[in-house]
Write a protein that holds these residues in place. Structure first.
Motif, PDB file in Angstrom:
ATOM      1  N   VAL A 171       0.706  -1.103  -0.066  1.00 47.25           N
ATOM      2  CA  VAL A 171      -0.045  -0.078  -0.080  1.00 47.25           C
ATOM      3  C   VAL A 171       0.846   1.247  -0.026  1.00 47.25           C
ATOM      4  O   VAL A 171       0.600   2.149  -0.800  1.00 47.25           O
ATOM      5  CB  VAL A 171      -0.983  -0.046   1.388  1.00 47.25           C
ATOM      6  CG1 VAL A 171      -1.718   1.340   1.061  1.00 47.25           C
ATOM      7  CG2 VAL A 171      -1.911  -1.166   0.946  1.00 47.25           C
ATOM      8  N   PHE A 172       1.896   1.358   0.734  1.00 50.71           N
ATOM      9  CA  PHE A 172       2.766   2.378   0.940  1.00 50.71           C
ATOM     10  C   PHE A 172       3.494   2.747  -0.111  1.00 50.71           C
ATOM     11  O   PHE A 172       3.632   4.036  -0.587  1.00 50.71           O
ATOM     12  CB  PHE A 172       3.628   2.226   2.243  1.00 50.71           C
ATOM     13  CG  PHE A 172       2.990   2.540   3.449  1.00 50.71           C
ATOM     14  CD1 PHE A 172       1.569   2.980   3.532  1.00 50.71           C
ATOM     15  CD2 PHE A 172       3.867   2.399   4.477  1.00 50.71           C
ATOM     16  CE1 PHE A 172       1.308   3.441   4.968  1.00 50.71           C
ATOM     17  CE2 PHE A 172       3.158   2.542   5.792  1.00 50.71           C
ATOM     18  CZ  PHE A 172       2.013   3.050   6.035  1.00 50.71           C
ATOM     19  N   ILE A 173       3.916   1.528  -0.913  1.00 50.03           N
ATOM     20  CA  ILE A 173       4.624   1.933  -2.065  1.00 50.03           C
ATOM     21  C   ILE A 173       3.790   2.129  -3.375  1.00 50.03           C
ATOM     22  O   ILE A 173       4.250   3.125  -4.304  1.00 50.03           O
ATOM     23  CB  ILE A 173       5.399   0.438  -2.674  1.00 50.03           C
ATOM     24  CG1 ILE A 173       6.698   0.284  -1.544  1.00 50.03           C
ATOM     25  CG2 ILE A 173       6.022   0.593  -4.150  1.00 50.03           C
ATOM     26  CD1 ILE A 173       7.239  -1.231  -1.906  1.00 50.03           C
ATOM     27  N   TYR A 174       2.441   1.926  -3.247  1.00 52.56           N
ATOM     28  CA  TYR A 174       1.650   2.212  -4.378  1.00 52.56           C
ATOM     29  C   TYR A 174       1.281   3.754  -4.236  1.00 52.56           C
ATOM     30  O   TYR A 174       1.173   4.443  -4.987  1.00 52.56           O
ATOM     31  CB  TYR A 174       0.268   1.338  -4.182  1.00 52.56           C
ATOM     32  CG  TYR A 174      -0.633   1.755  -5.244  1.00 52.56           C
ATOM     33  CD1 TYR A 174      -0.720   1.449  -6.562  1.00 52.56           C
ATOM     34  CD2 TYR A 174      -1.936   2.543  -5.012  1.00 52.56           C
ATOM     35  CE1 TYR A 174      -1.628   1.794  -7.655  1.00 52.56           C
ATOM     36  CE2 TYR A 174      -2.710   3.017  -5.811  1.00 52.56           C
ATOM     37  CZ  TYR A 174      -2.796   2.442  -7.017  1.00 52.56           C
ATOM     38  OH  TYR A 174      -3.548   2.987  -8.122  1.00 52.56           O
ATOM     39  N   VAL A 175       1.116   4.145  -3.018  1.00 51.12           N
ATOM     40  CA  VAL A 175       0.750   5.460  -2.458  1.00 51.12           C
ATOM     41  C   VAL A 175       2.023   6.685  -2.742  1.00 51.12           C
ATOM     42  O   VAL A 175       2.181   7.436  -3.107  1.00 51.12           O
ATOM     43  CB  VAL A 175       0.238   5.885  -1.111  1.00 51.12           C
ATOM     44  CG1 VAL A 175      -0.268   7.150  -0.995  1.00 51.12           C
ATOM     45  CG2 VAL A 175      -1.063   4.903  -1.142  1.00 51.12           C
ATOM     46  N   TRP A 176       3.281   6.126  -1.979  1.00 54.12           N
ATOM     47  CA  TRP A 176       4.359   6.842  -2.039  1.00 54.12           C
ATOM     48  C   TRP A 176       5.616   6.082  -2.604  1.00 54.12           C
ATOM     49  O   TRP A 176       6.427   5.567  -1.703  1.00 54.12           O
ATOM     50  CB  TRP A 176       4.781   7.495  -0.733  1.00 54.12           C
ATOM     51  CG  TRP A 176       3.808   8.049  -0.109  1.00 54.12           C
ATOM     52  CD1 TRP A 176       3.102   9.508  -0.157  1.00 54.12           C
ATOM     53  CD2 TRP A 176       2.879   7.843   1.065  1.00 54.12           C
ATOM     54  NE1 TRP A 176       2.266   9.908   0.564  1.00 54.12           N
ATOM     55  CE2 TRP A 176       1.875   8.891   1.573  1.00 54.12           C
ATOM     56  CE3 TRP A 176       2.749   6.621   1.871  1.00 54.12           C
ATOM     57  CZ2 TRP A 176       1.017   8.769   2.507  1.00 54.12           C
ATOM     58  CZ3 TRP A 176       1.809   6.691   2.929  1.00 54.12           C
ATOM     59  CH2 TRP A 176       0.990   7.730   3.219  1.00 54.12           C
ATOM     60  N   PRO A 177       5.560   5.947  -3.970  1.00 53.52           N
ATOM     61  CA  PRO A 177       6.637   4.773  -4.473  1.00 53.52           C
ATOM     62  C   PRO A 177       8.174   5.656  -4.198  1.00 53.52           C
ATOM     63  O   PRO A 177       9.167   4.800  -4.295  1.00 53.52           O
ATOM     64  CB  PRO A 177       6.285   5.069  -5.732  1.00 53.52           C
ATOM     65  CG  PRO A 177       5.517   6.041  -6.305  1.00 53.52           C
ATOM     66  CD  PRO A 177       4.497   6.135  -4.947  1.00 53.52           C
ATOM     67  N   TYR A 178       8.011   6.873  -4.210  1.00 51.24           N
ATOM     68  CA  TYR A 178       9.474   7.803  -4.188  1.00 51.24           C
ATOM     69  C   TYR A 178      10.090   7.542  -2.477  1.00 51.24           C
ATOM     70  O   TYR A 178      10.867   7.836  -2.262  1.00 51.24           O
ATOM     71  CB  TYR A 178       9.473   9.130  -4.350  1.00 51.24           C
ATOM     72  CG  TYR A 178       7.962   9.723  -3.804  1.00 51.24           C
ATOM     73  CD1 TYR A 178       7.913  10.471  -2.497  1.00 51.24           C
ATOM     74  CD2 TYR A 178       6.805   9.813  -4.507  1.00 51.24           C
ATOM     75  CE1 TYR A 178       7.095  10.915  -1.908  1.00 51.24           C
ATOM     76  CE2 TYR A 178       5.568  10.400  -3.700  1.00 51.24           C
ATOM     77  CZ  TYR A 178       5.765  11.027  -2.384  1.00 51.24           C
ATOM     78  OH  TYR A 178       4.877  11.425  -1.900  1.00 51.24           O
ATOM     79  N   GLU A 179       9.084   7.041  -1.614  1.00 46.83           N
ATOM     80  CA  GLU A 179       9.449   6.664  -0.044  1.00 46.83           C
ATOM     81  C   GLU A 179       9.403   5.205   0.090  1.00 46.83           C
ATOM     82  O   GLU A 179       9.301   4.966   1.075  1.00 46.83           O
ATOM     83  CB  GLU A 179       8.493   7.547   0.738  1.00 46.83           C
ATOM     84  CG  GLU A 179       8.614   9.094   0.579  1.00 46.83           C
ATOM     85  CD  GLU A 179       9.544   9.653   1.106  1.00 46.83           C
ATOM     86  OE1 GLU A 179      10.738   8.901   1.683  1.00 46.83           O
ATOM     87  OE2 GLU A 179      10.053  10.887   1.382  1.00 46.83           O
ATOM     88  N   ALA A 180       9.934   4.698  -0.927  1.00 47.66           N
ATOM     89  CA  ALA A 180       9.837   3.160  -0.767  1.00 47.66           C
ATOM     90  C   ALA A 180      10.651   2.443   0.277  1.00 47.66           C
ATOM     91  O   ALA A 180      10.279   1.688   0.987  1.00 47.66           O
ATOM     92  CB  ALA A 180      10.099   2.339  -1.945  1.00 47.66           C
ATOM     93  N   VAL A 181      12.050   2.737   0.361  1.00 50.55           N
ATOM     94  CA  VAL A 181      12.617   2.447   1.349  1.00 50.55           C
ATOM     95  C   VAL A 181      12.374   3.032   2.859  1.00 50.55           C
ATOM     96  O   VAL A 181      12.255   1.676   3.782  1.00 50.55           O
ATOM     97  CB  VAL A 181      14.107   2.963   1.262  1.00 50.55           C
ATOM     98  CG1 VAL A 181      15.166   2.532   2.345  1.00 50.55           C
ATOM     99  CG2 VAL A 181      14.763   2.517  -0.356  1.00 50.55           C
ATOM    100  N   LEU A 182      11.901   4.036   3.153  1.00 47.91           N
ATOM    101  CA  LEU A 182      11.592   4.511   4.138  1.00 47.91           C
ATOM    102  C   LEU A 182      10.303   3.730   4.850  1.00 47.91           C
ATOM    103  O   LEU A 182      10.098   3.036   6.041  1.00 47.91           O
ATOM    104  CB  LEU A 182      11.242   6.070   4.431  1.00 47.91           C
ATOM    105  CG  LEU A 182      10.710   6.404   5.688  1.00 47.91           C
ATOM    106  CD1 LEU A 182      11.672   6.416   6.739  1.00 47.91           C
ATOM    107  CD2 LEU A 182      10.237   7.913   5.519  1.00 47.91           C
ATOM    108  N   MET A 183       9.233   3.552   3.673  1.00 52.21           N
ATOM    109  CA  MET A 183       7.873   2.736   4.062  1.00 52.21           C
ATOM    110  C   MET A 183       8.488   1.249   4.420  1.00 52.21           C
ATOM    111  O   MET A 183       7.569   0.732   5.191  1.00 52.21           O
ATOM    112  CB  MET A 183       7.054   2.867   2.977  1.00 52.21           C
ATOM    113  CG  MET A 183       6.568   4.326   2.542  1.00 52.21           C
ATOM    114  SD  MET A 183       5.629   4.913   3.994  1.00 52.21           S
ATOM    115  CE  MET A 183       6.742   6.147   4.916  1.00 52.21           C
TER     116      MET A 183
END
Length: 564
Positions: A171-183
């Motif tokens: 879900v996080f990668i779908y919404v914020w793909p540019y913050e994938a590592v943090l998510m």
């Protein structure tokens, strides 16, 4: 804490059964979610998450809790349970220097990922270390549940944790793909919070019930935490288990280097690029899917069974002969079944690696080095299958002196592995890591086989005889390999369905030819299906054998996996 051999065996079997069932379901979900993630992030981002950060997570858990967990699971009903609890809590003290060292190395020693990949790498490292700390602090209720043979507890709680992590990450990668590592770090921490709360919540609920408390070695929630007697300055620990923990702890550093050695080499030496690391990790996850689904749960249950049934360091002729006989049957059955499964994976892995990668991640995986890595990984599974069972028995049977000697052997294996990895990677590229892993596992298997052979050489049993596969079976598998390889060259580019159909027919032929060697596995599947039907129908499944019109016999179907 159980002492009855039949109860121990049944508990080990049930643990493997429930663990395998749940892991299959979870891995299917994770398989789909990871395919989604691969298609939404670059190979570099995937490498940071599943290589760099996962390595930190695995290292923290292995060095902080593995030694104390293994020693505690070897406990055979100590009356002074508080000493066992005190010993397990030492893991949290070990976690502090391990966590500090890990943070310093991952942030300041390793080369930081490019800004284009992640800008919050340090925060992700801290989140991973926090999740490790929570899980280490949950080890006391985990161990008590395992010693009580609560087979469903582990798989339900750990399954919920892994499922939650996968869903949150997707879900996080779908919404914020540019913050994938943090998510990824956030999802790890959320899963660990659920894990910790579930175990402590379970014991709070059980201890609230007075009738259930009578069956437990503890009677209050306070006993889950360190305890010091009034006349003692420091909390006491079980001396025998403490010495065993120290042996396992020393062994843990070497095991970490051997288990995750290629990941350390990737991050400390510029052997392959970050993008190649991502492809390697994706292929490694796919190639070891069978190991994660079946092998590991069976190995964990087998170690628990062996540790309770075998007296460490004691000659076989001085042990309970009935127990040893049961151990040999159990060991031989597992080894033969896993050997057959792994050889079948090798046979079909060669011709269907490219298809699997294309279905999973598209052209970016099936092209380049992906197919070569997948084929090599399928060959590596044979080594993993044999090593898992042989080491499970070896670790359960070795005494402290033998474990210390094995530590020195692991040190030699570590040096040999690093040298092999550097040489093979220089010659074969990323495939060299898998070849180095095969050589490493080969050394470990050789040592375990030597130990087992030496222990049983003057006895009536020959547990290693199950390693040998009949020549006619190799002939069948060789013919299938040729047929599927030709199908890949001739049919695959023309019709994928036809290529899959050829593989399906060949697979059925292999199962039929190896039906006696795979009898235990086939019985396991059929019996599990019968039990599931019985549970959902809220009735005891029965089969009726009828002569004419009258029913002569009614037989209850019970799950008796790997016991015949």
């Amino acid at each position: 804490m159980m002492d009855d051999p039949d109860a121990l065996k049944k508990g080990a079997v049930l643990a493997a059964t429930y663990d395998t069932l749940l892991q299959v379901g979870l891995r299917v979900v994770s398989f789909v979610l990871n395919a989604f993630i691969v298609r939404h992030v670059s190979a570099e981002v995937f490498a940071v998450m599943t290589v760099r950060l996962h390595l930190l997570y695995a290292m923290g858990l292995l060095l902080s809790r593995e030694a104390f967990r293994r020693a505690a699971l070897s406990s055979k009903g100590s009356r002074q349970i508080y000493k066992l609890v005190n010993l397990v809590w030492i893991g949290t003290l070990v976690y502090v220097p391990v966590g500090i060292l890990g943070w310093w190395v991952w942030v300041y020693v390793m080369t930081s990922p490019p800004q284009a990949v992640t800008v919050k790498y340090s925060a992700s490292v801290c989140l991973i270390l926090a999740s490790v700390g929570l899980e280490v602090a949950t080890d006391v209720p985990y161990i008590l549940a395992e010693l009580q043979l609560w087979s469903k507890t582990k798989v339900v709680i750990e399954g919920l944790m892994q499922l939650l992590r996968s869903l949150i990450t997707a879900v996080f990668i779908y919404v914020w793909p540019y913050e994938a590592v943090l998510m990824y770090g956030v999802s790890q921490l959320c899963g660990s919070l659920v894990y910790c709360a579930s175990y402590y919540g379970l014991f709070a609920y059980v201890l609230h019930n007075k009738d259930a408390t009578k069956k437990l070695p503890i009677q209050s929630f306070r006993q889950l935490f360190p305890h010091r007697e009034r006349h003692k300055k420091m909390p006491e620990v079980d001396q025998e288990l403490g010495a065993l923990s120290w042996s396992f702890f020393k062994q843990g550093w070497l095991k970490e280097a051997l288990t995750e050695g290629e990941l350390y080499l990737m991050n400390f030496f510029p052997l392959i690029s970050l993008a190649q690391q991502g492809v390697y990790q994706i292929v490694n996850n796919l190639g070891s899917l069978a190991v994660r689904l079946v092998f590991r749960s069976i190995e964990a249950a087998a170690y628990k069974y062996f540790a309770q049934m075998v007296d460490r360091g004691k000659p076989l002729n001085e042990q309970d002969q009935r127990r040893i006989s049961e151990v040999v049957k159990f060991f031989s059955s597992l080894l033969q079944s896993l050997m057959c499964i792994s050889i079948i994976i090798v046979t079909f892995g060669w011709s269907y690696s490219n298809l699997v990668l294309w279905l999973y991640g598209g052209m970016q995986l099936s092209q380049g080095i992906g197919t070569q890595l997948m084929r090599a990984q399928s060959f590596y599974i044979v080594f993993l299958a044999v090593n898992g069972i042989t080491e499970a028995y070896t670790f359960a049977a070795m005494d402290e002196r033998q474990l210390s000697r094995y530590n020195y052997a692991l040190a030699v294996f570590s040096v040999a592995y690093i040298g092999a990895a550097l040489i093979f990677t220089y010659i074969f590229g990323a495939v060299g890591f898998i070849l180095a892993n095969c050589s490493n596992m080969g050394l470990r298997i050789t040592y375990s086989l030597w130990f087992i052979k030496k222990q049983f050489e003057k006895s009536q049993w020959q547990p290693l005889a199950s390693l040998f596969i009949q020549p006619r079976h190799f002939l069948v598998l060789g013919m299938v390999w040729v047929i599927t390889a030709v199908s890949e060259v001739v049919l695959y580019s023309w019709s994928t369905v036809s290529h899959v159909g050829v593989g399906g027919v060949c697979f059925l032929a292999v199962v039929y030819c190896l039906r006696w060697e795979l009898k235990l596995v086939i019985e396991k599947v059929l019996q599990l299906v019968a039990k599931v039907i019985g549970r959902f129908g809220s009735t005891v499944a029965t089969i009726h054998y009828c002569a004419g019109k009258e029913c002569q016999q009614e037989v209850d179907i019970e799950v008796n996996l790997l016991q015949r």
